[in-house]
Design a protein around this motif. Sequence first.
Motif, mmCIF file in Angstrom:
data_model
loop_
_atom_site.group_PDB
_atom_site.id
_atom_site.type_symbol
_atom_site.label_atom_id
_atom_site.label_comp_id
_atom_site.label_asym_id
_atom_site.label_seq_id
_atom_site.Cartn_x
_atom_site.Cartn_y
_atom_site.Cartn_z
ATOM 1 N N SER A 205 0.791 -1.054 -0.183
ATOM 2 C CA SER A 205 -0.088 0.208 0.164
ATOM 3 C C SER A 205 0.812 1.189 -0.157
ATOM 4 C CB SER A 205 -0.956 0.197 1.263
ATOM 5 O OG SER A 205 -0.039 0.077 2.369
ATOM 6 N N HIS A 207 2.262 4.144 -1.592
ATOM 7 C CA HIS A 207 1.847 4.691 -2.926
ATOM 8 C C HIS A 207 3.336 4.778 -3.767
ATOM 9 C CE1 HIS A 207 0.004 6.878 -5.957
ATOM 10 N NE2 HIS A 207 0.440 7.867 -5.427
ATOM 11 N N LEU A 245 -7.448 6.032 5.019
ATOM 12 C CA LEU A 245 -8.152 6.350 3.863
ATOM 13 C C LEU A 245 -7.445 6.617 2.720
ATOM 14 C CD1 LEU A 245 -11.560 8.040 5.466
ATOM 15 C CD2 LEU A 245 -11.278 5.707 4.542
ATOM 16 N N ALA A 246 -6.284 7.520 3.028
ATOM 17 C CA ALA A 246 -5.590 8.124 1.905
ATOM 18 C C ALA A 246 -4.701 6.874 1.205
ATOM 19 C CB ALA A 246 -4.597 8.922 2.406
ATOM 20 N N GLN A 248 -5.637 3.768 1.270
ATOM 21 C CA GLN A 248 -6.700 3.008 0.793
ATOM 22 C C GLN A 248 -6.923 3.438 -0.882
ATOM 23 O OE1 GLN A 248 -10.369 1.967 2.632
ATOM 24 N NE2 GLN A 248 -9.333 2.186 4.594
ATOM 25 N N ARG A 249 -7.172 4.801 -1.061
ATOM 26 C CA ARG A 249 -7.424 5.501 -2.191
ATOM 27 C C ARG A 249 -5.968 5.382 -3.124
ATOM 28 N NH1 ARG A 249 -8.179 9.887 -0.219
ATOM 29 N NH2 ARG A 249 -6.344 11.054 -0.402
ATOM 30 N N HIS A 250 -5.069 5.595 -2.567
ATOM 31 C CA HIS A 250 -3.760 5.364 -3.497
ATOM 32 C C HIS A 250 -3.704 3.938 -3.887
ATOM 33 C CE1 HIS A 250 -2.259 9.416 -2.975
ATOM 34 N NE2 HIS A 250 -1.956 9.263 -1.312
ATOM 35 N N ILE A 252 -6.285 1.872 -4.529
ATOM 36 C CA ILE A 252 -7.141 1.716 -5.695
ATOM 37 C C ILE A 252 -6.778 2.281 -7.057
ATOM 38 C CG2 ILE A 252 -9.468 2.177 -6.320
ATOM 39 C CD1 ILE A 252 -10.306 1.846 -3.339
ATOM 40 N N ASN A 253 -6.129 3.463 -6.707
ATOM 41 C CA ASN A 253 -5.661 4.338 -7.982
ATOM 42 C C ASN A 253 -4.419 3.449 -8.593
ATOM 43 O OD1 ASN A 253 -7.396 6.286 -7.899
ATOM 44 N ND2 ASN A 253 -5.809 7.706 -6.597
ATOM 45 N N LYS A 256 -6.126 0.717 -10.684
ATOM 46 C CA LYS A 256 -6.698 1.307 -11.863
ATOM 47 C C LYS A 256 -5.318 1.907 -12.745
ATOM 48 C CE LYS A 256 -8.918 5.384 -13.620
ATOM 49 N NZ LYS A 256 -9.548 6.737 -13.382
#
Length: 292
Positions: A205, A207, A245-246, A248-250, A252-253, A256
Amino acid sequence: NVNVKIGYVETHGRKETEDLINGLDVITRREVFYKGKRLEELDVNAILLLHPEVAIVDELAHTNIPGSKNEKRWQDVLEILDAGIDVISAVNIQHIESINAEVKNITGVDVKERIPDKMLQIADEVVNIDLTADELITRLKEGKIYDHAKVQQALTNFFQPEKILQLRELALKEVAGQVERKVDYQITAKQTPFRHEHFLACISSNHEIAQRIIRKTARLASYYNSNWYVLYVQSRKEAMNKISLAAQRHLINNFKNATELGAEVIQKKGENIASSIIETDRKSTRLNSSHI
């Protein structure tokens, strides 16, 4: 005769570019109102409806206005290609995803608008349009690249001789690599059709490290015309209720981004990361692990 229509050409108000468009069949742009301003976008539906043999679509790395069918213009281009329409487009070297970090090291600028490397790989031909640093800076000062109001800002960012020289080197290497891959795919691969190179990028995780691994593996896979995979093993300490949360967002990005670059994303849960990597390696056909 070839039916060619201009879907979108960004002239930046340059008279010499506008003169070149005169007399050509230009498809009316789609008008969009965003934050109180009237903006223009590529009208994909109009291109699909008119169905020319060739559509000219400039600014490949452009980000569409929020609410558009596709987030990026390169996705618009894929849709046009899927309809059987050939596309001629253009992109600057700094917008290629997998060399984004190299561009930032050279220029100090983190380029936000990027295209996946696959856009170059699917092209029938990739042509390098090259000028010397002095010629480029002269054109800039003459207002032939940007509006005069943007000239000074450009001179202090990308348009410095030493930066242009390094960006030119990147562009030449990229085009040479595309030609080499084309020779390899069209000639060598026919003689030895079995390709054994596959790559596995193992990420966490974190980033920045994950981004670096994904980009490096994407370039390797691109070079060898190979399939590649991204593996994320979620341990208890990386459970969704344990990481921010940051993060998690990274994560997912990054999934993608990897998918857009052509990877197959594999997600697993487990405490023994090494065992999960080995298990994935064994299950994948002749998969060579690249864990950085």
